[in-house]
Structure formats: structure tokens, C-alpha cells
Design an enzyme around this catalytic site. Structure first.
Site, PDB file in Angstrom:
ATOM      1  N   SER A  68      -2.763  -7.671   2.953  1.00  0.00           N
ATOM      2  CA  SER A  68      -2.956  -7.563   4.403  1.00  0.00           C
ATOM      3  C   SER A  68      -3.260  -8.943   4.990  1.00  0.00           C
ATOM      4  O   SER A  68      -2.762  -9.293   6.063  1.00  0.00           O
ATOM      5  CB  SER A  68      -4.113  -6.617   4.719  1.00  0.00           C
ATOM      6  OG  SER A  68      -3.854  -5.335   4.208  1.00  0.00           O
ATOM      7  N   LYS A  82     -15.663  -8.361   4.355  1.00  0.00           N
ATOM      8  CA  LYS A  82     -14.502  -8.746   5.166  1.00  0.00           C
ATOM      9  C   LYS A  82     -14.748  -8.436   6.637  1.00  0.00           C
ATOM     10  O   LYS A  82     -15.391  -7.437   6.968  1.00  0.00           O
ATOM     11  CB  LYS A  82     -13.258  -7.983   4.713  1.00  0.00           C
ATOM     12  CG  LYS A  82     -12.799  -8.333   3.306  1.00  0.00           C
ATOM     13  CD  LYS A  82     -11.534  -7.577   2.968  1.00  0.00           C
ATOM     14  CE  LYS A  82     -11.085  -7.848   1.536  1.00  0.00           C
ATOM     15  NZ  LYS A  82      -9.915  -7.057   1.155  1.00  0.00           N
ATOM     16  N   HIS A 138       0.845  -1.204   0.000  1.00  0.00           N
ATOM     17  CA  HIS A 138       0.000   0.000   0.000  1.00  0.00           C
ATOM     18  C   HIS A 138       0.879   1.252   0.000  1.00  0.00           C
ATOM     19  O   HIS A 138       0.635   2.196  -0.746  1.00  0.00           O
ATOM     20  CB  HIS A 138      -0.862   0.071   1.265  1.00  0.00           C
ATOM     21  CG  HIS A 138      -1.918  -0.984   1.395  1.00  0.00           C
ATOM     22  ND1 HIS A 138      -2.046  -1.777   2.503  1.00  0.00           N
ATOM     23  CD2 HIS A 138      -2.923  -1.349   0.553  1.00  0.00           C
ATOM     24  CE1 HIS A 138      -3.083  -2.589   2.353  1.00  0.00           C
ATOM     25  NE2 HIS A 138      -3.628  -2.355   1.176  1.00  0.00           N
ATOM     26  N   ARG A 187      -2.513  -5.706  -8.465  1.00  0.00           N
ATOM     27  CA  ARG A 187      -1.529  -6.796  -8.331  1.00  0.00           C
ATOM     28  C   ARG A 187      -1.721  -7.810  -9.448  1.00  0.00           C
ATOM     29  O   ARG A 187      -1.607  -7.466 -10.599  1.00  0.00           O
ATOM     30  CB  ARG A 187      -1.671  -7.454  -6.949  1.00  0.00           C
ATOM     31  CG  ARG A 187      -1.072  -6.637  -5.827  1.00  0.00           C
ATOM     32  CD  ARG A 187      -1.556  -7.092  -4.478  1.00  0.00           C
ATOM     33  NE  ARG A 187      -2.996  -6.870  -4.378  1.00  0.00           N
ATOM     34  CZ  ARG A 187      -3.713  -7.021  -3.287  1.00  0.00           C
ATOM     35  NH1 ARG A 187      -3.130  -7.441  -2.192  1.00  0.00           N
ATOM     36  NH2 ARG A 187      -5.006  -6.779  -3.271  1.00  0.00           N
TER      37      ARG A 187
END
Ligand code: ADP
Length: 175
Positions: A130, A41, A17, A92
Site C-alpha cells: 500500500s 502507521k 491483497h 511477501r
């Protein structure tokens, strides 16, 4: 003056990040890191904790045109309310693409005046997320070079100290 927002969960912020934030801060006059709650999440850190970690990490790399905020609701509404014309996202692997493609086109439909811009991940962080960091700490590993020290300390505090046996740890789902 071009203002951009960089939305995400940041649960917690990683060096992946920070790489995107650092590169975007060079391009835009003002960059707002917008911490949101992804309804899909279950976060490990509260929004307040995530903001505090981001602020400390950003202060360490001395970015003066970046500020951290939180939002709920639509990204485009938040962007509009802050006069931001751009939503910056990191990209990504292919797995990010499908979701981000759908998001970007939806946002374009909702707010045609706002552009989504993608920045390609740095090679060394292309695998980093993460969730991965939380998993490493949960299983007793050290995500060295993957998160700032403040985040590493916060992860240890939240998930239990190093070397604890599994049965002694509180159950925390790292995902
Ligand atoms: P979300 O829960 O909304 O996916 P994240 O906190 O996981 O939010 O990510 C926020 C943004 O940062 C997303 O645009 C994501 O693609 C990007 N990002 C996350 N990790 C990396 C990385 N290692 N390299 C580049 N971009 C990343």
C-alpha cells in the site's frame, strides 16, 4: 464450517491483497476481511473509507463468501468473537517473515486453538505494498494494474490530481 479472518490495514487495498483474498475465499467457507488500525502507521484513509474501497473491490470480483469488517485490539480476540479458527496472512519477501513469524507465535501463545496460515504472494505482486502505491501517486505516477480503479480514483481524490506541481499539493506523507 471453517471461518477465517484476514487482518490488515488495507490503506488502501491493492491487487496483492485481492489476490490473497481471492485465493483464500476458495479454501474457507467464510472469509472476514478485518480492517484494523496498526498503531505504528499513520493511515491515509479512514477505516470507513478503507472498508468502502474493500467492499467495492470485492463486489467487482464477485466474491460472495467474503465480508468486510473492522476491529481494534487483539487479532485473536476478534477471531474468537467471530468463531474464526484461522488467521490468513499474505507473505511477501523476507522482510515480512520476521514480523509475521513473531506475530504468529505470539498469537499461538495467546490462543492455541487458532491457526495462522500463510499464503505466498503471487510473483507479480511480490514487490507490491500500500505504501508503494501511495508513493507512486504522490509523485505523479499511475499504479496501473496494481490497484483496482476505485482505489486509483480515491487516491487521486485524496492526494491531488495528476500533474500538480509539488508545491501545489497538500503535504501527505505516503508511508
Ligand atoms: P499491515 O499494516 O497489518 O501490515 P497490510 O494491509 O499491509 O497490513 O497487509 C495485510 C496483509 O496482506 C498482510 O498479511 C500482508 O503480508 C498481506 N499483503 C500485503 N501486500 C501483499 C502482497 N503484495 N502480496 C501478498 N500479501 C500481501
Amino acid at each position: 464450517m471453517t471461518i477465517a479472518i484476514c487482518p490488515g490495514s488495507f490503506d488502501p487495498v491493492t491487487n496483492g491483497h485481492l489476490d490473497i483474498i481471492q485465493r483464500a475465499a476458495v479454501i474457507f467457507d467464510e472469509l472476514i476481511i478485518a480492517v484494523g488500525n496498526n498503531p505504528g502507521k499513520k493511515p491515509l484513509f479512514t477505516v470507513e473509507e478503507r472498508i468502502e474501497l474493500l467492499e467495492k473491490a470485492i463486489a467487482e470480483i464477485q466474491l460472495t463468501n467474503v465480508r468486510v469488517d473492522h476491529f481494534s485490539g487483539l487479532q485473536v480476540e476478534y477471531a474468537r468473537a467471530n468463531q474464526a479458527r484461522v488467521i490468513v496472512k499474505g507473505l511477501r519477501a523476507l522482510s515480512d517473515f520476521e514480523y509475521e513469524f513473531q506475530m504468529a507465535l505470539t498469537n499461538k501463545k495467546l490462543a492455541p486453538e487458532i491457526e495462522t496460515m500463510f499464503m505466498m504472494t503471487a510473483t507479480e505482486y511480490s514487490f507490491l505494498s500500500s505504501s508503494l502505491v501511495k508513493e507512486i501517486v504522490y509523485f505523479g505516477g499511475e499504479p496501473v494494474d496494481l490497484v483496482p480503479t476505485v482505489v486509483l480514483d480515491a487516491l487521486h481524490k485524496k492526494m491531488g490530481s495528476r500533474g500538480k506541481k509539488d508545491e501545489e499539493k497538500p503535504f501527505i506523507n505516503p508511508s
